[in-house]
Motif scaffolding. Sequence first.
Motif, PDB file in Angstrom:
ATOM      1  N   GLY A  43      66.610 -25.447  60.576  1.00 43.16           N
ATOM      2  CA  GLY A  43      67.719 -24.641  61.067  1.00 43.16           C
ATOM      3  C   GLY A  43      67.263 -23.235  61.421  1.00 43.16           C
ATOM      4  N   GLY A  44      67.976 -22.636  62.352  1.00 46.21           N
ATOM      5  CA  GLY A  44      67.628 -21.304  62.836  1.00 46.21           C
ATOM      6  C   GLY A  44      67.805 -20.222  61.795  1.00 46.21           C
ATOM      7  N   LEU A  45      68.829 -20.350  60.938  1.00 48.17           N
ATOM      8  CA  LEU A  45      69.066 -19.341  59.910  1.00 48.17           C
ATOM      9  C   LEU A  45      67.931 -19.315  58.896  1.00 48.17           C
ATOM     10  CD1 LEU A  45      71.007 -17.227  58.842  1.00 48.17           C
ATOM     11  CD2 LEU A  45      72.107 -19.010  57.492  1.00 48.17           C
ATOM     12  N   THR A  46      67.405 -20.476  58.558  1.00 43.05           N
ATOM     13  CA  THR A  46      66.267 -20.553  57.622  1.00 43.05           C
ATOM     14  C   THR A  46      65.039 -19.863  58.213  1.00 43.05           C
ATOM     15  OG1 THR A  46      67.108 -22.665  56.820  1.00 43.05           O
ATOM     16  CG2 THR A  46      64.830 -22.120  56.288  1.00 43.05           C
ATOM     17  N   VAL A  47      64.788 -20.103  59.488  1.00 44.05           N
ATOM     18  CA  VAL A  47      63.641 -19.459  60.148  1.00 44.05           C
ATOM     19  C   VAL A  47      63.837 -17.950  60.169  1.00 44.05           C
ATOM     20  CG1 VAL A  47      62.461 -19.202  62.360  1.00 44.05           C
ATOM     21  CG2 VAL A  47      63.031 -21.465  61.517  1.00 44.05           C
ATOM     22  N   LEU A  48      65.063 -17.500  60.479  1.00 45.51           N
ATOM     23  CA  LEU A  48      65.338 -16.068  60.504  1.00 45.51           C
ATOM     24  C   LEU A  48      65.130 -15.447  59.131  1.00 45.51           C
ATOM     25  CD1 LEU A  48      66.367 -13.629  62.133  1.00 45.51           C
ATOM     26  CD2 LEU A  48      68.669 -14.234  61.359  1.00 45.51           C
ATOM     27  N   LEU A  49      65.610 -16.109  58.087  1.00 45.90           N
ATOM     28  CA  LEU A  49      65.423 -15.589  56.725  1.00 45.90           C
ATOM     29  C   LEU A  49      63.944 -15.551  56.340  1.00 45.90           C
ATOM     30  CD1 LEU A  49      68.408 -17.261  54.823  1.00 45.90           C
ATOM     31  CD2 LEU A  49      68.143 -14.861  55.475  1.00 45.90           C
ATOM     32  N   LEU A  50      63.186 -16.575  56.728  1.00 48.16           N
ATOM     33  CA  LEU A  50      61.748 -16.571  56.432  1.00 48.16           C
ATOM     34  C   LEU A  50      61.034 -15.429  57.152  1.00 48.16           C
ATOM     35  CD1 LEU A  50      60.892 -20.385  56.523  1.00 48.16           C
ATOM     36  CD2 LEU A  50      60.815 -18.878  54.539  1.00 48.16           C
ATOM     37  N   LEU A  51      61.390 -15.190  58.406  1.00 47.48           N
ATOM     38  CA  LEU A  51      60.746 -14.113  59.157  1.00 47.48           C
ATOM     39  C   LEU A  51      61.110 -12.742  58.595  1.00 47.48           C
ATOM     40  CD1 LEU A  51      61.095 -15.405  62.836  1.00 47.48           C
ATOM     41  CD2 LEU A  51      59.079 -15.450  61.358  1.00 47.48           C
ATOM     42  N   VAL A  52      62.373 -12.557  58.232  1.00 45.78           N
ATOM     43  CA  VAL A  52      62.790 -11.280  57.638  1.00 45.78           C
ATOM     44  C   VAL A  52      62.126 -11.088  56.275  1.00 45.78           C
ATOM     45  CG1 VAL A  52      64.777 -10.028  56.696  1.00 45.78           C
ATOM     46  CG2 VAL A  52      64.938 -11.112  58.927  1.00 45.78           C
ATOM     47  N   GLY A  53      62.054 -12.154  55.482  1.00 50.60           N
ATOM     48  CA  GLY A  53      61.379 -12.068  54.179  1.00 50.60           C
ATOM     49  C   GLY A  53      59.908 -11.719  54.323  1.00 50.60           C
ATOM     50  N   GLY A  54      59.248 -12.309  55.321  1.00 51.44           N
ATOM     51  CA  GLY A  54      57.843 -11.982  55.566  1.00 51.44           C
ATOM     52  C   GLY A  54      57.671 -10.526  55.982  1.00 51.44           C
ATOM     53  N   ALA A  55      58.582 -10.018  56.815  1.00 51.89           N
ATOM     54  CA  ALA A  55      58.499  -8.628  57.261  1.00 51.89           C
ATOM     55  C   ALA A  55      58.718  -7.665  56.092  1.00 51.89           C
ATOM     56  CB  ALA A  55      59.512  -8.367  58.362  1.00 51.89           C
ATOM     57  N   VAL A  56      59.683  -7.991  55.211  1.00 52.96           N
ATOM     58  CA  VAL A  56      59.935  -7.126  54.050  1.00 52.96           C
ATOM     59  C   VAL A  56      58.751  -7.152  53.095  1.00 52.96           C
ATOM     60  CG1 VAL A  56      61.405  -6.885  52.003  1.00 52.96           C
ATOM     61  CG2 VAL A  56      62.440  -7.283  54.242  1.00 52.96           C
ATOM     62  N   LEU A  57      58.211  -8.336  52.823  1.00 54.32           N
ATOM     63  CA  LEU A  57      57.043  -8.436  51.953  1.00 54.32           C
ATOM     64  C   LEU A  57      55.843  -7.705  52.563  1.00 54.32           C
ATOM     65  CD1 LEU A  57      55.650  -9.636  49.444  1.00 54.32           C
ATOM     66  CD2 LEU A  57      55.141 -11.654  50.819  1.00 54.32           C
ATOM     67  N   GLY A  58      55.658  -7.850  53.867  1.00 53.46           N
ATOM     68  CA  GLY A  58      54.561  -7.155  54.538  1.00 53.46           C
ATOM     69  C   GLY A  58      54.701  -5.642  54.454  1.00 53.46           C
ATOM     70  N   ALA A  59      55.918  -5.145  54.637  1.00 44.92           N
ATOM     71  CA  ALA A  59      56.145  -3.704  54.531  1.00 44.92           C
ATOM     72  C   ALA A  59      55.849  -3.209  53.120  1.00 44.92           C
ATOM     73  CB  ALA A  59      57.574  -3.363  54.931  1.00 44.92           C
ATOM     74  N   ALA A  60      56.226  -3.984  52.113  1.00 45.88           N
ATOM     75  CA  ALA A  60      55.946  -3.586  50.727  1.00 45.88           C
ATOM     76  C   ALA A  60      54.438  -3.575  50.455  1.00 45.88           C
ATOM     77  CB  ALA A  60      56.659  -4.532  49.768  1.00 45.88           C
ATOM     78  N   VAL A  61      53.724  -4.546  50.986  1.00 42.15           N
ATOM     79  CA  VAL A  61      52.270  -4.612  50.780  1.00 42.15           C
ATOM     80  C   VAL A  61      51.578  -3.442  51.468  1.00 42.15           C
ATOM     81  CG1 VAL A  61      50.211  -5.951  51.368  1.00 42.15           C
ATOM     82  CG2 VAL A  61      52.178  -7.093  50.381  1.00 42.15           C
ATOM     83  N   VAL A  62      51.998  -3.130  52.715  1.00 49.25           N
ATOM     84  CA  VAL A  62      51.397  -2.013  53.441  1.00 49.25           C
ATOM     85  C   VAL A  62      51.683  -0.697  52.709  1.00 49.25           C
ATOM     86  CG1 VAL A  62      51.547  -0.678  55.575  1.00 49.25           C
ATOM     87  CG2 VAL A  62      51.354  -3.146  55.668  1.00 49.25           C
ATOM     88  N   LYS A  63      52.891  -0.551  52.210  1.00 48.48           N
ATOM     89  CA  LYS A  63      53.248   0.666  51.477  1.00 48.48           C
ATOM     90  C   LYS A  63      52.399   0.799  50.221  1.00 48.48           C
ATOM     91  CE  LYS A  63      57.269   2.981  49.496  1.00 48.48           C
ATOM     92  NZ  LYS A  63      58.709   2.877  49.241  1.00 48.48           N
ATOM     93  N   ARG A  64      52.221  -0.291  49.497  1.00 47.22           N
ATOM     94  CA  ARG A  64      51.417  -0.264  48.270  1.00 47.22           C
ATOM     95  C   ARG A  64      49.954   0.046  48.585  1.00 47.22           C
ATOM     96  NH1 ARG A  64      49.582  -5.412  45.251  1.00 47.22           N
ATOM     97  NH2 ARG A  64      48.414  -4.534  43.540  1.00 47.22           N
TER      98      ARG A  64
END
Length: 197
Positions: A43-64
Amino acid sequence: MTTGAPPPLAPKRSRARTFLPLGVAAWLVLEIWLLTVVANAAGGLTVLLLLVGGAVLGAAVVKRAGRRAFRNLTSTFQQAQAAAQSGVAPSPADPAGADDRNGFLMLGGLLLMIPGFLSDAAGLLLLIPQVRSFLGRYAERAVERRMSAAPPGSLQDAFQQARIHRPDGKVVQGEVIREDAPQGPRRPEEPRPPLMP
């Protein structure tokens, strides 16, 4: 009338310049295909949530990773300043910090922020310390091989001029002077020596 001089050869195009655009295009096509396959299955909503989750996790890793790099930089400056004030030689860099591979950690965060499942998988792999350590050692060996194989007057000389490694592991700013270099004025066909600061 010809002068007898051969025509100048066009510079040889490197493999990276040839295959990099093809590799990027194949990667983009594969990312889009994988996104559509997962969207059809989950489903499209699952893909959107996975992409947003990856972006948030990536931002946290870059910040750290950025905070860690800034902390390492300020501690290095503070140690150098304290050593200069006391008149003693600064202590060598902490080898534990070199094994951390902060640049690969930041690259992993950036890959997580790029939308797509392949880049997310590569980013997650770079979050594993053993993978970062392996890639760091491989990159160091590759750079050392390239530098040792470089002809005189190339980037190797500039790097050697900028950093001289002492036996105790410290890096000293300086310049390499070759005793075997011919003295006197330079002929026009000779390569120019490295610029001095």
